[in-house]
Design an enzyme around this catalytic site. Structure first.
Site, PDB file in Angstrom:
ATOM      1  N   ASN A 134       0.863  -1.182   0.000  1.00  0.00           N
ATOM      2  CA  ASN A 134       0.000   0.000   0.000  1.00  0.00           C
ATOM      3  C   ASN A 134       0.900   1.233   0.000  1.00  0.00           C
ATOM      4  O   ASN A 134       1.493   1.568   1.024  1.00  0.00           O
ATOM      5  CB  ASN A 134      -0.886  -0.036   1.258  1.00  0.00           C
ATOM      6  CG  ASN A 134      -1.687   1.239   1.440  1.00  0.00           C
ATOM      7  OD1 ASN A 134      -1.788   2.059   0.530  1.00  0.00           O
ATOM      8  ND2 ASN A 134      -2.251   1.417   2.630  1.00  0.00           N
ATOM      9  N   TRP A 135       0.983   1.881  -1.161  1.00  0.00           N
ATOM     10  CA  TRP A 135       1.921   3.007  -1.284  1.00  0.00           C
ATOM     11  C   TRP A 135       1.347   4.297  -0.706  1.00  0.00           C
ATOM     12  O   TRP A 135       2.026   5.309  -0.666  1.00  0.00           O
ATOM     13  CB  TRP A 135       2.287   3.221  -2.762  1.00  0.00           C
ATOM     14  CG  TRP A 135       3.014   2.062  -3.369  1.00  0.00           C
ATOM     15  CD1 TRP A 135       3.350   0.871  -2.759  1.00  0.00           C
ATOM     16  CD2 TRP A 135       3.508   1.962  -4.704  1.00  0.00           C
ATOM     17  NE1 TRP A 135       4.011   0.061  -3.644  1.00  0.00           N
ATOM     18  CE2 TRP A 135       4.117   0.698  -4.837  1.00  0.00           C
ATOM     19  CE3 TRP A 135       3.490   2.817  -5.807  1.00  0.00           C
ATOM     20  CZ2 TRP A 135       4.703   0.272  -6.029  1.00  0.00           C
ATOM     21  CZ3 TRP A 135       4.068   2.411  -6.991  1.00  0.00           C
ATOM     22  CH2 TRP A 135       4.674   1.143  -7.100  1.00  0.00           C
ATOM     23  N   LYS A 136       0.104   4.272  -0.341  1.00  0.00           N
ATOM     24  CA  LYS A 136      -0.560   5.452   0.237  1.00  0.00           C
ATOM     25  C   LYS A 136      -0.351   6.669  -0.676  1.00  0.00           C
ATOM     26  O   LYS A 136      -0.282   6.512  -1.878  1.00  0.00           O
ATOM     27  CB  LYS A 136      -0.051   5.700   1.664  1.00  0.00           C
ATOM     28  CG  LYS A 136      -0.099   4.428   2.514  1.00  0.00           C
ATOM     29  CD  LYS A 136       0.130   4.698   3.965  1.00  0.00           C
ATOM     30  CE  LYS A 136       0.172   3.372   4.721  1.00  0.00           C
ATOM     31  NZ  LYS A 136       0.248   3.532   6.158  1.00  0.00           N
TER      32      LYS A 136
ATOM     33  N   GLY B 192       2.880  -1.200   4.317  1.00  0.00           N
ATOM     34  CA  GLY B 192       2.925   0.225   4.012  1.00  0.00           C
ATOM     35  C   GLY B 192       4.355   0.658   3.743  1.00  0.00           C
ATOM     36  O   GLY B 192       4.883   0.484   2.642  1.00  0.00           O
ATOM     37  N   GLY B 193       5.012   1.184   4.766  1.00  0.00           N
ATOM     38  CA  GLY B 193       6.354   1.764   4.629  1.00  0.00           C
ATOM     39  C   GLY B 193       7.343   0.896   3.857  1.00  0.00           C
ATOM     40  O   GLY B 193       8.046   1.389   2.965  1.00  0.00           O
TER      41      GLY B 193
ATOM     42  N   GLY C 215       2.864   2.068  10.727  1.00  0.00           N
ATOM     43  CA  GLY C 215       3.835   3.136  10.531  1.00  0.00           C
ATOM     44  C   GLY C 215       4.585   3.527  11.795  1.00  0.00           C
ATOM     45  O   GLY C 215       5.256   4.557  11.824  1.00  0.00           O
TER      46      GLY C 215
ATOM     47  N   SER D  74       3.741  -2.428  10.288  1.00  0.00           N
ATOM     48  CA  SER D  74       5.197  -2.483  10.389  1.00  0.00           C
ATOM     49  C   SER D  74       5.779  -3.843  10.001  1.00  0.00           C
ATOM     50  O   SER D  74       6.723  -4.324  10.639  1.00  0.00           O
ATOM     51  CB  SER D  74       5.653  -2.061  11.788  1.00  0.00           C
ATOM     52  OG  SER D  74       5.239  -0.722  12.053  1.00  0.00           O
TER      53      SER D  74
ATOM     54  N   HIS E 192      -9.328   1.371   5.188  1.00  0.00           N
ATOM     55  CA  HIS E 192      -8.034   1.504   5.857  1.00  0.00           C
ATOM     56  C   HIS E 192      -8.202   2.442   7.058  1.00  0.00           C
ATOM     57  O   HIS E 192      -8.984   3.399   6.996  1.00  0.00           O
ATOM     58  CB  HIS E 192      -6.998   2.065   4.881  1.00  0.00           C
ATOM     59  CG  HIS E 192      -5.605   1.995   5.413  1.00  0.00           C
ATOM     60  ND1 HIS E 192      -5.106   2.917   6.305  1.00  0.00           N
ATOM     61  CD2 HIS E 192      -4.625   1.087   5.216  1.00  0.00           C
ATOM     62  CE1 HIS E 192      -3.862   2.584   6.621  1.00  0.00           C
ATOM     63  NE2 HIS E 192      -3.550   1.483   5.976  1.00  0.00           N
TER      64      HIS E 192
ATOM     65  N   GLU F 203      -6.538   4.783   8.110  1.00  0.00           N
ATOM     66  CA  GLU F 203      -6.299   6.209   7.832  1.00  0.00           C
ATOM     67  C   GLU F 203      -7.551   6.857   7.228  1.00  0.00           C
ATOM     68  O   GLU F 203      -7.861   8.004   7.524  1.00  0.00           O
ATOM     69  CB  GLU F 203      -5.076   6.358   6.907  1.00  0.00           C
ATOM     70  CG  GLU F 203      -3.793   6.073   7.678  1.00  0.00           C
ATOM     71  CD  GLU F 203      -2.657   5.526   6.850  1.00  0.00           C
ATOM     72  OE1 GLU F 203      -2.717   5.568   5.612  1.00  0.00           O
ATOM     73  OE2 GLU F 203      -1.685   5.028   7.468  1.00  0.00           O
TER      74      GLU F 203
HETATM   75  C1  PEP Z   1      -0.638   0.122   6.297  1.00  0.00           C
HETATM   76  O1  PEP Z   1      -0.840   1.313   6.373  1.00  0.00           O
HETATM   77  O2  PEP Z   1      -1.441  -0.607   5.693  1.00  0.00           O
HETATM   78  C2  PEP Z   1       0.557  -0.393   6.937  1.00  0.00           C
HETATM   79  C3  PEP Z   1       0.525  -1.625   7.373  1.00  0.00           C
HETATM   80  O3  PEP Z   1       1.613   0.456   7.098  1.00  0.00           O
HETATM   81  P1  PEP Z   1       3.065   0.105   7.701  1.00  0.00           P
HETATM   82  O4  PEP Z   1       3.517  -1.169   7.044  1.00  0.00           O
HETATM   83  O5  PEP Z   1       3.920   1.266   7.325  1.00  0.00           O
HETATM   84  O6  PEP Z   1       2.886  -0.066   9.162  1.00  0.00           O
END
Ligand code: PEP
Length: 254
Positions: free
Chosen positions: A12-14, A237-238, A176, A216, A98, A100
């Site tokens: 997920n590149w957001k 994500g990250g 994150g 994470s 999500h 967010e």
């Molecule tokens: C996400 O936002 O879906 C996510 C899991 O982010 P991260 O891997 O950065 O925690």
């Protein structure tokens, strides 16, 4: 990894990566994962990069996902993206609910359910996210919160639709933050989610639903998390923003 369900790893590149940057990232991922066929690998760029990335991943084993979907079709809905626009670009998955979007756009379970139904009606596979905040975990209401989100976000879907929906358990406190749920904490909630699915649609459906863990995830913790019996993939994500770390996660899932 010998698993009951085929693993699905999604990046997920957001709201990151310009079109040019997305092209560069997908090119690298495609090169490094060309031989990987054991797991489903999905990249979810921003809408602005879907057209070009779509062209790049044709005839590769990568699949394309979007990060949102309108609850309606074409029409006077300024700023919305209709399913047909995504289908034209060979998008297969849409991330819905999500945390967010729940937090910043105030998306409710009922809205997520409408979007999920719209996705299924248009042959898109929703990745429906659920997860508790730190305050909720500390208050001991994780299961209550997750169950409420699940029942609300899957409301109105048929058993067949639920069976092909991908769920993502993402504890908000782990997104994150660098804090990952321990593999046992994650497995416990995943097993609970499957129990809720049994009560909603029976054993056979519950057994087939893929439940990703997100929060994470990185190369160093992927193998242990994905080794848990009810964890069927990762929403990343990250670590999906760089080819090296995303590829490492995928390789550690095999
Ligand atoms: C996400 O936002 O879906 C996510 C899991 O982010 P991260 O891997 O950065 O925690």
């Amino acid at each position: 990894m010998d698993k009951a369900r085929r693993l699905i790893i999604a990046g997920n590149w957001k709201s990151n990566k310009t079109n040019a940057e997305a092209i560069a990232l997908v090119t690298e991922i495609k090169r490094d994962l060309h031989a990987v066929t054991e797991v489903d690998v999905v990249v979810c760029p921003a809408f602005t990069a879907l057209a070009e990335t779509s062209k790049l991943i044709v005839e590769s084993n990568l699949r394309l996902g979007a990060q949102n979907l309108s609850e309606t079709g074409y029409g006077a809905f300024t700023g919305e993206i209709a399913p047909g626009m995504l289908r034209e670009l060979s998008v297969r998955y849409v991330i819905l609910g999500h945390s967010e979007r729940r937090q910043f756009q105030k998306e409710s379970d009922a809205l997520v359910a409408k979007k999920a139904a719209n996705a299924h009606a248009n042959s898109l596979i929703p990745i429906v996210c659920v997860g508790e905040t730190l305050a909720e975990r500390e208050a001991g209401i994780t299961e209550q919160v997750v169950e409420g989100q699940l029942r609300g976000s899957l409301a109105g879907l048929t058993p067949e639709q639920v069976e092909t929906t991908v769920l993502a358990y993402e504890p908000v406190w782990a997104i994150g933050t660098g804090k990952t749920a321990s593999s046992q904490q994650a497995q416990d909630v995943h097993a609970f989610i499957r129990k809720v699915l049994v009560s909603l649609h029976g054993e056979a459906v519950a057994r087939r639903v893929r439940i990703q863990y997100g929060g994470s995830v990185k190369g160093s913790n992927a193998r242990e998390l994905l080794g848990q019996p009810d964890i069927d993939g990762a929403l990343v994500g990250g670590a999906s923003l760089e080819a090296k770390s995303f590829v490492e996660i995928v390789k550690n899932s095999i």
